[in-house]
Design an enzyme around this catalytic site. Structure first.
Site, PDB file in Angstrom:
ATOM      1  N   GLU A   1       0.881  -1.167   0.000  1.00 47.25           N
ATOM      2  CA  GLU A   1       0.000   0.000   0.000  1.00 47.25           C
ATOM      3  C   GLU A   1       0.920   1.218   0.000  1.00 47.25           C
ATOM      4  O   GLU A   1       1.787   1.332   0.870  1.00 47.25           O
ATOM      5  CB  GLU A   1      -0.864  -0.024   1.268  1.00 47.25           C
ATOM      6  CG  GLU A   1      -1.913   1.049   1.247  1.00 47.25           C
ATOM      7  CD  GLU A   1      -2.764   1.089   2.507  1.00 47.25           C
ATOM      8  OE1 GLU A   1      -2.731   0.128   3.302  1.00 47.25           O
ATOM      9  OE2 GLU A   1      -3.452   2.107   2.681  1.00 47.25           O
TER      10      GLU A   1
ATOM     11  N   ARG B   1       4.986 -12.695   9.888  1.00 50.48           N
ATOM     12  CA  ARG B   1       5.658 -11.455   9.526  1.00 50.48           C
ATOM     13  C   ARG B   1       6.980 -11.353  10.265  1.00 50.48           C
ATOM     14  O   ARG B   1       7.182 -11.987  11.296  1.00 50.48           O
ATOM     15  CB  ARG B   1       4.758 -10.252   9.783  1.00 50.48           C
ATOM     16  CG  ARG B   1       4.403 -10.025  11.243  1.00 50.48           C
ATOM     17  CD  ARG B   1       3.287  -8.990  11.408  1.00 50.48           C
ATOM     18  NE  ARG B   1       3.657  -7.687  10.943  1.00 50.48           N
ATOM     19  CZ  ARG B   1       3.031  -7.018   9.959  1.00 50.48           C
ATOM     20  NH1 ARG B   1       2.011  -7.555   9.334  1.00 50.48           N
ATOM     21  NH2 ARG B   1       3.421  -5.838   9.616  1.00 50.48           N
TER      22      ARG B   1
ATOM     23  N   LYS C   1       4.180   1.036   9.446  1.00 47.45           N
ATOM     24  CA  LYS C   1       4.330   2.320   8.759  1.00 47.45           C
ATOM     25  C   LYS C   1       3.679   3.445   9.556  1.00 47.45           C
ATOM     26  O   LYS C   1       4.162   4.571   9.539  1.00 47.45           O
ATOM     27  CB  LYS C   1       3.716   2.222   7.358  1.00 47.45           C
ATOM     28  CG  LYS C   1       4.618   1.468   6.400  1.00 47.45           C
ATOM     29  CD  LYS C   1       4.028   1.402   5.016  1.00 47.45           C
ATOM     30  CE  LYS C   1       3.043   0.269   4.925  1.00 47.45           C
ATOM     31  NZ  LYS C   1       2.582   0.016   3.549  1.00 47.45           N
TER      32      LYS C   1
HETATM   33  P1  ATP Z   1       2.623  -2.045   7.967  1.00 46.72           P
HETATM   34  O1  ATP Z   1       1.811  -2.660   9.048  1.00 46.72           O
HETATM   35  O2  ATP Z   1       4.061  -1.913   8.283  1.00 46.72           O
HETATM   36  O3  ATP Z   1       2.058  -0.780   7.455  1.00 46.72           O
HETATM   37  P2  ATP Z   1       1.432  -3.470   5.892  1.00 46.72           P
HETATM   38  O4  ATP Z   1       1.269  -4.932   5.951  1.00 46.72           O
HETATM   39  O5  ATP Z   1       0.255  -2.654   6.138  1.00 46.72           O
HETATM   40  O6  ATP Z   1       2.625  -3.097   6.815  1.00 46.72           O
HETATM   41  P3  ATP Z   1       1.610  -3.326   3.079  1.00 46.72           P
HETATM   42  O7  ATP Z   1       2.093  -2.219   2.245  1.00 46.72           O
HETATM   43  O8  ATP Z   1       0.177  -3.646   3.069  1.00 46.72           O
HETATM   44  O9  ATP Z   1       2.077  -3.008   4.548  1.00 46.72           O
HETATM   45  O10 ATP Z   1       2.476  -4.632   2.830  1.00 46.72           O
HETATM   46  C1  ATP Z   1       2.905  -5.092   1.581  1.00 46.72           C
HETATM   47  C2  ATP Z   1       3.303  -6.528   1.717  1.00 46.72           C
HETATM   48  O11 ATP Z   1       4.369  -6.658   2.649  1.00 46.72           O
HETATM   49  C3  ATP Z   1       2.168  -7.372   2.268  1.00 46.72           C
HETATM   50  O12 ATP Z   1       2.104  -8.572   1.524  1.00 46.72           O
HETATM   51  C4  ATP Z   1       2.537  -7.624   3.686  1.00 46.72           C
HETATM   52  O13 ATP Z   1       2.040  -8.826   4.152  1.00 46.72           O
HETATM   53  C5  ATP Z   1       4.055  -7.605   3.625  1.00 46.72           C
HETATM   54  N1  ATP Z   1       4.619  -7.211   4.916  1.00 46.72           N
HETATM   55  C6  ATP Z   1       4.391  -6.078   5.596  1.00 46.72           C
HETATM   56  N2  ATP Z   1       5.032  -6.063   6.774  1.00 46.72           N
HETATM   57  C7  ATP Z   1       5.722  -7.235   6.829  1.00 46.72           C
HETATM   58  C8  ATP Z   1       6.586  -7.832   7.800  1.00 46.72           C
HETATM   59  N3  ATP Z   1       6.873  -7.214   8.943  1.00 46.72           N
HETATM   60  N4  ATP Z   1       7.098  -9.042   7.516  1.00 46.72           N
HETATM   61  C9  ATP Z   1       6.817  -9.660   6.366  1.00 46.72           C
HETATM   62  N5  ATP Z   1       6.004  -9.163   5.421  1.00 46.72           N
HETATM   63  C10 ATP Z   1       5.458  -7.970   5.638  1.00 46.72           C
HETATM   64 MG    MG Z   2      -1.493  -2.923   4.830  1.00 49.91          MG
END
Ligand code: ATP
Ligand code: MG
Length: 556
Positions: free
Chosen positions: A34, A258, A268
């Protein structure tokens, strides 16, 4: 990594699918960020996993921006994400945007309405939540659940046409209000949001929810293996339900744990808070866990890929010691960084038996760990040198193999010197160390048979250049700041940044190249900061030579 390891569970799934000829053995993964922030090391893990699987099995990976939330997203983030993935060394097949699917997603929603599997609900968010029940108690229908297909079609079209204000209506799937899985209790598919979107502008005022957009986007792209993190396990039933009931390509979702790491935060939202409140100097502040920060700090793409490989793929939540990441970069830089000399905390050494106006240019290898040494450079040697203050002691204990009156050391790539005496100022601080050098002991030409235990680094006083050096420590004082009582920002380490504004460096470091790693001998690995300029050199310490943290922990 060179050593063989057994297959992880995702590789097992992919190999089994290939063996069974599923999707003709095709493998297509996606990385779906995102664009609401910069990528962090957790995303790097996901990138290495998705791209790595595709590479291993002759497949491809799409980069899909999951841009369904117009308020928090921006082009700055899109650009940074692309840069980071490329820097990590991966190439995506197609660059795609969920927002490109808004029209077709709208069609899918009407398909569900026509099948009596979706309805427009005028209830407030609170009313919907209250009617949903609890995991042990079934939900109740709202008065809008029994609307006719025709009415739903009309209302949904009017929602799209901007007839209703934010929050006044939603589109919900009509599934099962008693299902033990709360995600199947008529989940929201669309909400109204009169907001400008960074790509579609003002065309849309209804936006699909994650669950409605994600699986459908996978399906549109014919993704074979849609890999996400464990918190989406309970969403999987809805993922499958939507694909089945819309009747589209059967992408499948798989979940892994994760990546969590000690002494940092990895969401983020929290990282944005640190940026906005100026606790750090932007998203790429070298103390941040973002990919751009690691790059600025001197991490190499290979070290991050290696880290992701070593962490492996888990099915259970765990926390990785940041020491492992540091180990990986040390291991890589040991092989690639050029050796240079710099003195961080200087004291003057005078070689009293060396001619005053003489300069010798001594040859020193760039990288003894590389098979070809990567050549060498010339370093100037003269009568006055800077050495580290802690390489001299007035009263040295037994195993001090550096300088003290009567002790000898080798000066790196140069002569053996013996300490004769030293000067002190009125307050008792040592201001100058005096030595004699021993002719015939020059490195490479030494046939004196003399043996000394210690070698110290130095920089010639008249030839020294100066630089600012920034030393980084953990950004937080506790292992898991996100779990701290109260505000996570209260656990910030006030000493996470130390600036040394006058460090003496050997003249060749004037030619340091951005993005390249240098080992300041006996100190650590350094790289030029992005704000460095020829008239003011700034070096960031990537990591120390040894794990001082582990040592501290043992002492405590
Ligand atoms: P955040 O909670 O840090 O904002 P998010 O999951 O909302 O992370 P996205 O941009 O939606 O962020 O994530 C893009 C991809 O990265 C998704 O497939 C998500 O599952 C993966 N991802 C995000 N954080 C992690 C993590 N800590 N470990 C492994 N994969 C991750
Ligand atoms: Mg997300």
């Amino acid at each position: 990594m060179a050593e063989e390891r057994s297959l992880n569970f995702l590789e097992e799934i992919v190999e089994e699918d290939i063996r069974r000829g599923k999707h003709d053995g095709r493998v297509l993964t996606r990385f779906p960020p995102e664009p609401n922030g910069y990528l962090h090391i957790g995303h790097a893990k996901s990138i290495c996993l998705n791209f790595g699987l595709a590479i291993k099995y002759g497949g491809k990976t799409n980069l899909r921006f999951d841009d369904t939330n117009p308020v928090t997203e921006s082009v700055e983030y899109v650009d940074s994400i692309k840069k980071d993935i490329q820097w990590l060394g991966f190439t995506w097949d197609k660059e795609l945007y969920t927002s490109d699917y808004f029209e077709i997603l709208y069609e899918y929603a009407t398909t569900l309405i026509k099948k009596e599997l979706a309805y427009v609900d005028d209830s407030t968010a609170e009313e919907i939540a209250a009617a949903k029940g609890t995991p042990t108690e079934p939900g109740r229908p709202t008065p809008f659940r029994s609307r006719s297909v025709a009415e739903n079609l009309r209302l949904f079209a009017e929602m799209k046409d901007g007839k209703y204000p934010d929050g006044s209506k939603v589109l919900r799937a009509k599934i099962d209000l008693a299902n033990p899985n709360m995600h199947l209790r008529d989940p929201l598919l669309y909400r109204i949001k009169h907001a400008h979107h960074h790509r579609t502008g003002d065309v849309w005022c209804i936006y699909p929810m994650y669950d409605f957009a994600h699986g459908q986007s996978d399906s549109i792209e014919k993704i074979t293996h849609s890999i996400c993190t464990l918190e989406f396990v309970p969403h999987r039933a809805l993922y499958d339900w939507l694909i089945e009931n819309i009747g589209i390509f059967p992408s499948k979702q798989y979940e892994f744990a994760r990546l969590n790491m000690t002494y940092t935060v990895m969401s983020k939202r929290r990282l944005l808070e640190l940026v906005n409140n100026k606790h750090v100097d932007g998203w790429d502040d070298p103390r941040m866990p973002t990919i751009s920060a690691l790059r600025r700090r001197g991490y190499t793409p290979a070290s991050i890929r290696n880290f992701a490989e070593r962490v492996g793929i888990a099915k259970r939540e765990n926390v990785i010691d940041v020491g492992l990441l540091e180990f990986c970069v040390r291991e890589d830089l040991n092989k690639t960084a050029w050796r240079r000399m710099a003195v961080l905390d200087p004291i003057k050494l005078v070689i009293t038996n060396y001619p005053e106006d003489k300069t010798e240019w001594l040859s020193s290898e760039n990288n003894p760990e590389a098979t070809d040494g990567e050549g060498s450079r010339e370093i100037p040697f003269s009568r006055e040198l800077w050495i580290e203050r802690d390489d001299f002691m007035e009263d040295a204990p037994k195993k001090f193999f550096r300088l003290a009156p009567g002790l000898s050391v080798r000066l790196k790539s140069s002569y053996i010197v013996t300490c004769t005496d030293f000067l002190k100022d009125d307050s008792g601080i040592v201001t100058e160390v005096h030595c004699n050098y021993i002719p015939g002991t020059k490195s490479g030409e030494d046939n004196s048979g003399m043996h000394v235990k210690g070698t110290i680094h130095w920089v010639s006083v008249p030839h020294a250049e100066t630089a600012e050096v920034r030393l980084y420590d953990r950004l937080f004082n506790v292992e898991n700041p996100a779990a701290a009582d109260g505000d996570f920002k209260d656990t910030l380490n006030p000493e996470s940044l130390t600036i040394l504004d006058k460090v003496y460096i050997e003249p060749d470091l004037k030619n340091a190249e951005p993005g390249k790693g240098y080992q300041f001998m006996r100190i650590g690995y350094f790289t030029l900061d992005t704000h460095s300029a020829p008239e003011k050199l700034i070096f960031n310490r990537t990591v120390g030579l040894r794990d001082t943290w582990a040592k501290e922990a043992k002492k405590a």
